[in-house]
Design an enzyme around this catalytic site. Structure first.
Site, PDB file in Angstrom:
ATOM      1  CB  CYS A  86      -0.982  -0.041   1.176  1.00  0.00           C
ATOM      2  SG  CYS A  86      -2.393   1.081   0.993  1.00  0.00           S
ATOM      3  CG  HIS A 196      -3.417  -3.818   3.368  1.00  0.00           C
ATOM      4  ND1 HIS A 196      -2.396  -3.182   4.037  1.00  0.00           N
ATOM      5  CD2 HIS A 196      -4.102  -2.848   2.723  1.00  0.00           C
ATOM      6  CE1 HIS A 196      -2.458  -1.879   3.815  1.00  0.00           C
ATOM      7  NE2 HIS A 196      -3.486  -1.651   3.015  1.00  0.00           N
ATOM      8  CD  GLU A 198      -0.759  -5.865   5.766  1.00  0.00           C
ATOM      9  OE1 GLU A 198      -1.065  -4.669   5.869  1.00  0.00           O
ATOM     10  OE2 GLU A 198      -0.461  -6.389   4.656  1.00  0.00           O
TER      11      GLU A 198
END
Length: 222
Positions: A86, A196, A198
């Protein structure tokens, strides 16, 4: 395997990234502040998402010029794995570690939702835990994720397999050219992506589709 997370004022996904790396490696990653000029001996450096320096000037423009990024660039030249997610992707582009640019979303609105990603190239260290053509889920949260590059750069990215993720099944949230969601450097050790991963590494989060990305980058089994 050891990792490090770069910290810049305004980044707000650093804790998510630290938690993900701790879960996957079993040890907390090093944290490296913006003014530091040396990075410990690690296998993976991650620049997380957020709004570094309030996204003034351009997204990632100020962060890319902080002393720590000179150290990141040197580690990248040495072959260390580097990932920008990002705002981290925006910083890598501004720092010249990846080609192209990220513009405002085509809708001119902030987008926060789940998308689907196609694994375009599974022959990179980052994507070796997936299969080419595989579709995975991943959340996005950004205002400036519209990837753009000139025709010559796009041709090179396509022909050399540097596009590793595309938005799939009509889920492109930002208007990115050729549905590009993530690219790697010509050397293969620097990855930038808008989604994302994660946030999808544990079943409690709703899925584990992002786990193989970190495991691949660190040379671990997914």
């Amino acid at each position: 395997m050891k990792s490090a997370v770069v910290l810049l004022p305004g980044l707000n996904r650093d804790r998510d990234m630290i938690a993900a790396l701790t879960t996957i490696t079993g040890q907390k990653p090093h944290t490296v502040w913006q003014t530091e000029t040396e990075i410990p001996d690690v296998d993976l450096i991650v620049i997380p998402g957020g709004f570094s320096y309030g996204d003034y000037l351009r997204c990632g423009a100020i962060g890319a010029r902080m002393p720590v990024m000179q150290a990141v660039a040197e580690k990248a030249r040495q072959g260390v794995m580097v990932m920008g997610v990002c705002n981290g992707f925006q910083i890598l582009l501004e720092a010249g570690l990846l080609p192209g640019a990220l513009m405002r979303n085509a809708t001119l609105k902030f987008v926060c939702r789940e998308v689907k990603l196609e694994i375009t190239n599974a022959n990179t260290a980052f994507t070796r835990g997936y299969q080419a053509g595989q579709i995975i889920r991943c959340p996005v949260a950004h205002h400036d994720g519209n990837y753009f590059a000139d025709d010559e750069t796009l041709k090179r990215l396509e022909s050399e397999g540097q596009i590793v993720f595309r938005y799939a099944e009509g889920t492109n949230p930002n208007g990115s050219v050729n549905d590009i969601a993530g690219i790697v450097s010509s050397t293969g050790n620097v990855l930038g992506m808008m989604p994302h991963p994660e946030n999808l590494i544990e079943a409690a989060h709703g899925g584990t589709d992002g786990r193989a990305l970190f495991a691949g980058a660190l040379g671990l089994a997914a």
